[in-house]
Motif scaffolding. Sequence first.
Motif, PDB file in Angstrom:
ATOM      1  N   THR A 141       0.883  -1.161   0.000  1.00 17.83           N
ATOM      2  CA  THR A 141       0.000   0.000   0.000  1.00 17.83           C
ATOM      3  C   THR A 141       0.924   1.214   0.000  1.00 17.83           C
ATOM      4  O   THR A 141       2.050   1.147   0.497  1.00 17.83           O
ATOM      5  N   TYR A 142       0.443   2.326  -0.583  1.00 20.69           N
ATOM      6  CA  TYR A 142       1.325   3.491  -0.633  1.00 20.69           C
ATOM      7  C   TYR A 142       0.547   4.776  -0.407  1.00 20.69           C
ATOM      8  O   TYR A 142      -0.652   4.865  -0.663  1.00 20.69           O
ATOM      9  N   ASN A 143       1.274   5.763   0.095  1.00 26.21           N
ATOM     10  CA  ASN A 143       0.784   7.134   0.222  1.00 26.21           C
ATOM     11  C   ASN A 143       1.645   8.011  -0.675  1.00 26.21           C
ATOM     12  O   ASN A 143       2.857   7.774  -0.811  1.00 26.21           O
ATOM     13  N   ALA A 144       1.038   9.016  -1.287  1.00 24.93           N
ATOM     14  CA  ALA A 144       1.797   9.914  -2.157  1.00 24.93           C
ATOM     15  C   ALA A 144       1.297  11.335  -1.960  1.00 24.93           C
ATOM     16  O   ALA A 144       0.110  11.567  -1.730  1.00 24.93           O
ATOM     17  N   ALA A 145       2.225  12.280  -2.051  1.00 28.46           N
ATOM     18  CA  ALA A 145       1.878  13.689  -1.875  1.00 28.46           C
ATOM     19  C   ALA A 145       2.836  14.536  -2.698  1.00 28.46           C
ATOM     20  O   ALA A 145       3.947  14.105  -3.036  1.00 28.46           O
ATOM     21  N   SER A 146       2.392  15.750  -3.014  1.00 19.83           N
ATOM     22  CA  SER A 146       3.230  16.700  -3.738  1.00 19.83           C
ATOM     23  C   SER A 146       3.593  17.857  -2.819  1.00 19.83           C
ATOM     24  O   SER A 146       2.701  18.572  -2.340  1.00 19.83           O
ATOM     25  N   PRO A 147       4.885  18.098  -2.555  1.00 18.35           N
ATOM     26  CA  PRO A 147       5.266  19.264  -1.745  1.00 18.35           C
ATOM     27  C   PRO A 147       4.829  20.578  -2.383  1.00 18.35           C
ATOM     28  O   PRO A 147       4.625  21.574  -1.690  1.00 18.35           O
ATOM     29  N   LEU A 148       4.650  20.585  -3.711  1.00 20.78           N
ATOM     30  CA  LEU A 148       4.255  21.816  -4.400  1.00 20.78           C
ATOM     31  C   LEU A 148       2.771  22.113  -4.252  1.00 20.78           C
ATOM     32  O   LEU A 148       2.361  23.275  -4.298  1.00 20.78           O
ATOM     33  N   VAL A 149       1.961  21.042  -4.113  1.00 24.44           N
ATOM     34  CA  VAL A 149       0.509  21.212  -3.980  1.00 24.44           C
ATOM     35  C   VAL A 149       0.064  20.387  -2.774  1.00 24.44           C
ATOM     36  O   VAL A 149      -0.246  19.204  -2.902  1.00 24.44           O
ATOM     37  N   PRO A 150       0.024  20.955  -1.591  1.00 25.25           N
ATOM     38  CA  PRO A 150      -0.293  20.185  -0.370  1.00 25.25           C
ATOM     39  C   PRO A 150      -1.628  19.455  -0.429  1.00 25.25           C
ATOM     40  O   PRO A 150      -1.798  18.422   0.218  1.00 25.25           O
ATOM     41  N   SER A 151      -2.597  19.971  -1.198  1.00 28.08           N
ATOM     42  CA  SER A 151      -3.903  19.313  -1.256  1.00 28.08           C
ATOM     43  C   SER A 151      -3.895  18.066  -2.135  1.00 28.08           C
ATOM     44  O   SER A 151      -4.851  17.286  -2.126  1.00 28.08           O
ATOM     45  N   ALA A 152      -2.831  17.855  -2.920  1.00 28.15           N
ATOM     46  CA  ALA A 152      -2.760  16.695  -3.813  1.00 28.15           C
ATOM     47  C   ALA A 152      -2.150  15.517  -3.062  1.00 28.15           C
ATOM     48  O   ALA A 152      -0.934  15.344  -3.033  1.00 28.15           O
ATOM     49  N   VAL A 153      -2.999  14.710  -2.439  1.00 29.07           N
ATOM     50  CA  VAL A 153      -2.549  13.609  -1.592  1.00 29.07           C
ATOM     51  C   VAL A 153      -3.396  12.373  -1.869  1.00 29.07           C
ATOM     52  O   VAL A 153      -4.601  12.478  -2.100  1.00 29.07           O
ATOM     53  N   VAL A 154      -2.749  11.215  -1.877  1.00 32.29           N
ATOM     54  CA  VAL A 154      -3.488   9.950  -1.925  1.00 32.29           C
ATOM     55  C   VAL A 154      -3.014   9.089  -0.758  1.00 32.29           C
ATOM     56  O   VAL A 154      -1.851   9.144  -0.352  1.00 32.29           O
ATOM     57  N   TYR A 155      -3.945   8.281  -0.200  1.00 34.44           N
ATOM     58  CA  TYR A 155      -3.643   7.460   0.958  1.00 34.44           C
ATOM     59  C   TYR A 155      -4.001   5.999   0.687  1.00 34.44           C
ATOM     60  O   TYR A 155      -5.013   5.698   0.037  1.00 34.44           O
ATOM     61  N   ASP A 156      -3.189   5.121   1.203  1.00 37.04           N
ATOM     62  CA  ASP A 156      -3.481   3.685   1.280  1.00 37.04           C
ATOM     63  C   ASP A 156      -3.954   3.100  -0.049  1.00 37.04           C
ATOM     64  O   ASP A 156      -4.922   2.350  -0.105  1.00 37.04           O
ATOM     65  N   ARG A 157      -3.270   3.438  -1.132  1.00 34.88           N
ATOM     66  CA  ARG A 157      -3.585   2.849  -2.425  1.00 34.88           C
ATOM     67  C   ARG A 157      -2.881   1.490  -2.536  1.00 34.88           C
ATOM     68  O   ARG A 157      -1.720   1.343  -2.143  1.00 34.88           O
ATOM     69  N   PRO A 158      -3.548   0.474  -3.091  1.00 33.34           N
ATOM     70  CA  PRO A 158      -2.873  -0.817  -3.293  1.00 33.34           C
ATOM     71  C   PRO A 158      -1.964  -0.772  -4.521  1.00 33.34           C
ATOM     72  O   PRO A 158      -2.255  -0.080  -5.502  1.00 33.34           O
ATOM     73  N   MET A 159      -0.885  -1.484  -4.453  1.00 30.96           N
ATOM     74  CA  MET A 159       0.040  -1.598  -5.582  1.00 30.96           C
ATOM     75  C   MET A 159       0.633  -3.002  -5.587  1.00 30.96           C
ATOM     76  O   MET A 159       0.988  -3.534  -4.534  1.00 30.96           O
ATOM     77  N   ASP A 160       0.721  -3.596  -6.764  1.00 32.53           N
ATOM     78  CA  ASP A 160       1.315  -4.921  -6.918  1.00 32.53           C
ATOM     79  C   ASP A 160       2.519  -4.831  -7.832  1.00 32.53           C
ATOM     80  O   ASP A 160       2.495  -4.125  -8.856  1.00 32.53           O
ATOM     81  N   VAL A 161       3.565  -5.544  -7.499  1.00 30.56           N
ATOM     82  CA  VAL A 161       4.752  -5.639  -8.342  1.00 30.56           C
ATOM     83  C   VAL A 161       5.006  -7.111  -8.628  1.00 30.56           C
ATOM     84  O   VAL A 161       5.157  -7.916  -7.701  1.00 30.56           O
ATOM     85  N   TYR A 162       5.029  -7.463  -9.910  1.00 32.23           N
ATOM     86  CA  TYR A 162       5.248  -8.841 -10.337  1.00 32.23           C
ATOM     87  C   TYR A 162       6.680  -8.968 -10.854  1.00 32.23           C
ATOM     88  O   TYR A 162       7.121  -8.170 -11.696  1.00 32.23           O
ATOM     89  N   LEU A 163       7.406  -9.960 -10.345  1.00 34.81           N
ATOM     90  CA  LEU A 163       8.833 -10.113 -10.619  1.00 34.81           C
ATOM     91  C   LEU A 163       9.089 -11.332 -11.491  1.00 34.81           C
ATOM     92  O   LEU A 163       8.511 -12.408 -11.270  1.00 34.81           O
ATOM     93  N   GLN A 164       9.978 -11.163 -12.451  1.00 34.48           N
ATOM     94  CA  GLN A 164      10.431 -12.267 -13.293  1.00 34.48           C
ATOM     95  C   GLN A 164      11.916 -12.091 -13.556  1.00 34.48           C
ATOM     96  O   GLN A 164      12.432 -10.959 -13.519  1.00 34.48           O
ATOM     97  N   PRO A 165      12.644 -13.181 -13.853  1.00 35.91           N
ATOM     98  CA  PRO A 165      14.052 -13.028 -14.234  1.00 35.91           C
ATOM     99  C   PRO A 165      14.174 -12.191 -15.510  1.00 35.91           C
ATOM    100  O   PRO A 165      13.368 -12.322 -16.430  1.00 35.91           O
ATOM    101  N   GLY A 166      15.169 -11.330 -15.535  1.00 41.75           N
ATOM    102  CA  GLY A 166      15.401 -10.487 -16.704  1.00 41.75           C
ATOM    103  C   GLY A 166      16.298 -11.156 -17.728  1.00 41.75           C
ATOM    104  O   GLY A 166      16.547 -12.365 -17.673  1.00 41.75           O
ATOM    105  N   PRO A 167      16.834 -10.366 -18.674  1.00 45.57           N
ATOM    106  CA  PRO A 167      17.632 -10.936 -19.774  1.00 45.57           C
ATOM    107  C   PRO A 167      19.030 -11.386 -19.379  1.00 45.57           C
ATOM    108  O   PRO A 167      19.726 -11.982 -20.195  1.00 45.57           O
ATOM    109  N   ALA A 168      19.461 -11.115 -18.148  1.00 44.44           N
ATOM    110  CA  ALA A 168      20.778 -11.557 -17.681  1.00 44.44           C
ATOM    111  C   ALA A 168      20.721 -11.752 -16.178  1.00 44.44           C
ATOM    112  O   ALA A 168      19.836 -11.219 -15.497  1.00 44.44           O
TER     113      ALA A 168
END
Length: 469
Positions: free
Chosen positions: A294-321
């Motif tokens: 889960t992640y929170n994100a905010a902009s120091p330039l625009v204090p009202s631009a904030v998101v809270y507790d958003r889900p995020m998934d990262v899927y991992l696989q072996p790369g080319p080396a």
Amino acid sequence: MDTGRTKELFAVSILFRLTGAVFTVALTGCALQGNGMADYYKRKAAERQVQNQAMATRVQARPLPLDTTIKLGKTLLLTIDLPAEGTEPATQARLFASCDSSKVSMDYRSGKDWSDPYVLPEDPARNMPRQMCQAVRDSAWKQLPGDSEDVVLLDPGTLGMENSRRSIWAGIDYGRTRVDESEGESYDSQFERVEFDCSTRQASTRLVYRIGDKGLLPPPLQPLDSALDKEQRARLIGTVCAEPANLAQLTTLVIRKKLPPNLLTPELPAPLLAQLSALPQGRPAHTLSHLQFTYNAASPLVPSAVVYDRPMDVYLQPGPAHGIWREQATGVLGNERVTLRWRGLIELAATSRTQLAGKTDQRSLLTRIDLEGDWQNVKPGSAIAYSKNFTESTGKPFVQKFECSVGESLPATQTVASLQGMARKVTCATNSALKTSNVYLYLEAYDLFVETTDSSTLMVQVNTLRAAE
């Protein structure tokens, strides 16, 4: 392919997404200050109202094709083909209702696009929800047995029978999200009204809907093809043409978490791959395939631009080396991305969903990675550094250097119970214009750096690791 300033450009795009709603409201307010613009919007609204009423009259003058009613959750859906009438071209309209309401909303094709929803006048439309509900009274999606990640579905409550001919709503629940390249929309299910001739064991598709995480996708100008392959179609024919009572014995549809769509994997030049393969690495004893945050994100330039507790998934696989990971992230603020990273730390290249058609944005080329310190052991309390060497499109070289500090060891189970071995906090910073700083959790047993904080003058995003597989 931009491998030099990708992160800074991506941060800018995230900032725009964070603040977009704020800017839109401000601009709208400015536009409406003029009486001329206010009159213009009133006139357009009146024109839409006239068009909506005319379309409602056309819809109510035609018999409802109730045998094609489909139930998606609590919503009843019906599509009506409208022939040309006077100066009005042939088009389509869709009716939306529920069994516990007397209201019906409608949208319709207007040129290449679809109109906004319009609620039909209740007096002539009051019987439509009841008629639609009766057509799918016993609706309940079932799934056919099979061993594929894609599941064949059918709704016994929509079965129609006439001698050897039958029809039913069927479809596919995909195990992996798909992307319609012509429309750029993602979807994970396709439903089809399929008609069968059980005497000849033939089937044909009459109507198709696609469903994504945001709901029903608008149908394209050209009719969609069936998603059922030969084997799936044969199983469906065998099931629907058998004794109807057997349909009730099928398993109820199980809602699943979908895998991400197959996006393009960025390419790395052969000389860079050879150089990366020679860099020092850890000694991984385990591997990972899926991280949940889960992640929170905010902009120091625009204090009202904030998101809270958003889900995020990262899927991992072996790369080319060896030592390179392919990471595909979903649920991020910007476009879904695929990145190649050395040990999960150093971004080497990236593509996004907008590059499905093969478009690239080449501003600089990553040519070499240089390391300082003991990167093979990543010892607690040590200082390490790395430099990314680029060549701009003009041929001019430049270097981006990151200096990192390694924190103390702690059991990885203190972060997520399923993790093995020890973990260390690693902080890396560079003196770029954006003052970028990143914090990682180094998982020794996997030789993987997992990003937990991404900070710059534009935005700050904090990721909390919740699960690892």
